[in-house]
Design a protein around this motif. Structure first.
Motif, short mmCIF file in Angstrom:
data_model
loop_
_atom_site.label_atom_id
_atom_site.label_comp_id
_atom_site.label_asym_id
_atom_site.label_seq_id
_atom_site.Cartn_x
_atom_site.Cartn_y
_atom_site.Cartn_z
N GLU A 146 49.17 15.76 2.94
CA GLU A 146 49.17 14.30 2.89
C GLU A 146 47.77 13.77 2.58
OE1 GLU A 146 51.59 11.26 5.47
OE2 GLU A 146 49.77 11.82 6.57
N ILE A 158 46.75 11.34 -0.52
CA ILE A 158 46.02 10.07 -0.35
C ILE A 158 44.78 10.04 -1.23
CG2 ILE A 158 44.57 8.81 1.31
CD1 ILE A 158 46.72 9.41 3.43
N ARG A 175 47.85 8.94 8.27
CA ARG A 175 47.18 7.92 7.45
C ARG A 175 48.10 7.37 6.38
NH1 ARG A 175 43.40 11.67 8.73
NH2 ARG A 175 41.50 10.85 9.72
N MET A 176 47.74 6.17 5.92
CA MET A 176 48.44 5.53 4.82
C MET A 176 47.43 4.75 4.00
SD MET A 176 51.85 3.11 4.96
CE MET A 176 51.07 1.69 5.74
N PHE A 179 51.84 1.99 -1.53
CA PHE A 179 51.15 2.79 -0.50
C PHE A 179 51.54 4.26 -0.60
CE2 PHE A 179 55.01 1.20 1.57
CZ PHE A 179 55.54 2.34 2.17
N THR A 180 50.64 5.10 -0.08
CA THR A 180 50.82 6.55 -0.04
C THR A 180 50.55 7.03 1.37
OG1 THR A 180 50.06 6.76 -2.33
CG2 THR A 180 50.04 8.75 -0.99
N GLY A 181 51.41 7.93 1.86
CA GLY A 181 51.27 8.41 3.23
C GLY A 181 52.17 7.62 4.17
N ALA A 182 52.06 7.91 5.46
CA ALA A 182 52.91 7.24 6.45
C ALA A 182 52.24 7.25 7.81
CB ALA A 182 54.27 7.93 6.53
N GLU A 240 55.50 0.39 8.70
CA GLU A 240 54.81 0.28 7.43
C GLU A 240 54.82 -1.15 6.87
OE1 GLU A 240 54.93 4.60 7.87
OE2 GLU A 240 56.15 2.92 8.51
#
Length: 584
Positions: free
Chosen positions: A3, A7, A40-41, A49-52, A59
């Protein structure tokens, strides 16, 4: 790690498109949450957005708040209460997490060479552990000083230029225990919290074999983002067409082994279906740094290999045997290649995560995730008290001065204690022990003279506790240890501190011979009881009285103390060590 790399790639794309971004990081949780601290996001100004940072439930709200952070370029700490308690706006009822989640949203300045993404990029460049330090302030949620500020390597970190309250002792503790930590530092305004996130290198999977049953193993490992290397002597199997994205090494084991890089995050799995090839790799792997060595096949294959190695004059240590997992995998009733692959990868993942290998989630009463999220005080709020005022009546000579491994027993105890760099290290001795007093002056340790040592061990404890209270009012925990337990080392003392920080227990003790004893840590709530001890009653008595308040760290070798000349001779001859290894 996968992840993090996603990011970083998303950040590079955003910057190339001249889009502003912020980074949202879970910096702390209380109770249950879908993602652990460190999730992280990356959020772009256009909402992509990327990640969670949750299972998808937070989110949307974080995205709205992130746009505000982008607008005013000021970090913000957001707290979500997902419990079912009244007053949380119904969030808990819809999420079912039943916890408190703190998320720090911080702007990312591409002109800043040490922005959060740059630090994450540095963490992924080398296969060495890192600690990423993020500061947050629950008392001042828009404090400008909040944010991800430092990336530290174990043997190379300099804190002289840091404008935030950090302690090298806390950093060393995280590295030593390979765990993240949440440390509260008192400051103005309120208390500054430091999230020390321990980031281990990506899992490296080395497979001996390139047959068809290796394909699903590689596919699952790729989904997890692991680094994969294949070894095989057959060029027709070990090809980029069959295994795209893998490092491929072809040849005989002895010829190709120098091209294999291993470390503590490496798992080696033997599945070439060629007994001689697997055995040759096993012989080499046993002397590598790889933590996990798996053998595909029945137990008698493993036993045959061990037997033949012994016949060749190769004596395997207990540590080497412990690393070998044969048969490799966990029991999920696997039959097909895909199911066996899932079994193998699952065991490796669980092994590196420190998860129990034989426990179904259904049967667990505790939390599914093994997370340490308790906010602790700094290592500097710990004091170490070494008791060295005993008369050694059974031994006939002062045990403090017995020589072991090039030092005295007392010298070894002091050295182990001082390496932790707590707030204070104190040795209690008697005014008549000239040899000990002379040795302690050379050790640069604080000395407390106990003129009432004839009363027994309680007088030394009282003298030491009083000294720490009077001279170091910030001390909140006292670790009490003796000088006649030769196998007490820095690693065990760190584990005691780690357990105390994780549990918050009033007492954290060592467990050996079926009993709890010293070395042990006592929280300030127990100081009055330590001061009330009388006669020849030691800390072990208080530990036994307070059984329900005690957290434990297993330490079988703690049962060995040197009380007689015969035991000392067994210690220096190595007999005790051999017996201890056999029992383990």
């Amino acid at each position: 790690m996968k992840e993090i790399k996603q990011i970083i790639a998303a950040y590079d794309t955003a910057i190339s498109q001249q889009k502003n971004v912020v980074l949202a990081t879970v910096v702390h949780i209380e109770g249950s949450a879908y993602r652990a601290p460190g999730a992280r996001m990356l959020i772009r100004e256009d909402g992509f957005f990327t990640g969670a940072i949750s299972g998808g439930c937070l989110e949307g709200d974080v995205l709205r708040k992130a746009l505000m952070v982008i607008a005013d370029l000021r970090p913000a700490l957001i707290t979500y209460d997902t419990s079912d308690e009244p007053g949380n706006n119904g969030i808990g009822a819809s999420l079912g997490c039943n916890g408190i989640i703190r998320i720090l949203i911080e702007p990312v300045d591409p002109d800043n060479e040490t922005n959060p993404i740059a630090l994450l990029r540095s963490a992924t460049k080398e296969r060495t552990p890192s600690i990423l330090v993020t500061f947050f302030n629950p008392d001042d949620k828009k404090n400008k000083q909040q944010g991800t500020r430092l990336l530290l390597k174990e043997d190379n970190f300099d804190l002289t230029s840091v404008d935030q309250p950090v302690e090298s002792a806390d950093i060393k503790q995280s590295f030593a225990t390979r765990s993240s930590a949440f440390i509260r530092y008192n400051g103005q305004p309120g208390s500054v919290h430091a999230f020390y996130q321990y980031i281990a290198p990506n899992c490296s999977l080395v497979i001996a074999g390139a047959g068809n049953d290796v394909i699903p193993v590689v596919q699952i490992a790729e989904i997890l983002g692991w680094d994969i290397t294949l070894m095989d002597g057959r060029t027709v199997y070990n090809t980029a067409e069959r295994f795209p994205g893998c490092q491929l090494i072809t040849g005989n084991p002895e010829e190709i082994w120098n091209n294999i890089r291993t470390d503590a995050q490496t798992a080696i799995v033997l599945m070439s279906h060629n007994y001689a090839y697997d055995k040759a790799i096993l012989k080499l792997a046993l002397n590598s740094d790889a933590s996990y060595i798996g053998i595909l096949g029945p137990p008698n294959k493993r036993d045959r290999m061990f037997k033949e190695l012994k016949e060749e004059g190769i004596e395997l240590s207990a540590e080497q045997i412990e690393r070998v997992h044969g048969p490799t995998g966990i029991n999920i009733g696997a039959e097909t290649s895909e199911e066996i692959a899932l079994s193998i990868i699952s065991e490796i993942k669980g092994y590196f995560a420190g998860a129990p290998s034989d426990t179904s989630l259904k049967n667990q009463s505790r939390s599914v995730h093994k997370r340490r999220t308790r906010i602790s005080a700094s290592i500097k709020t710990y004091g170490i008290l070494i008791l060295a005022a005993g008369s050694s009546k059974r031994l006939g000579v002062p045990k403090q001065q017995l020589v072991y491994q090039g030092n005295t027993l007392l010298g070894n105890a002091v050295k182990s204690a001082m390496e932790i760099d707590t707030g204070a290290t104190v040795v209690v001795t008697t005014p008549s022990d000239a040899d000990t007093l002379s040795q302690l002056k050379e050790l640069n340790v604080e000395i407390v003279i106990n003129g009432e040592s004839s009363e027994g061990m309680s007088s030394s404890i009282r003298a030491g506790v009083r000294h720490l209270q009077n001279e170091y009012p910030s001390i909140q925990q006292i670790l009490i240890m003796l000088c006649d337990q030769p196998y007490v080392d820095t690693a065990h003392l760190r584990q005691l501190i780690h357990q105390q920080q994780s549990s918050g227990a009033p007492i954290t003790a060592s467990l050996y011979a079926g009993r709890k004893g010293v070395p042990a840590i006592f929280h300030s709530s127990m100081f009055d009881e330590l001061l009330s001890l009388t006669g020849d009653t030691g800390a072990k008595h208080l530990i036994e009285q307070s059984d329900e308040k005690v957290a434990i760290v297993p330490f079988p070798k703690g049962a060995i103390d040197i009380d007689t000349a015969a035991m000392y001779q067994e210690l220096v001859s190595g007999k005790i060590q051999k017996e201890a290894d056999h029992d383990r």
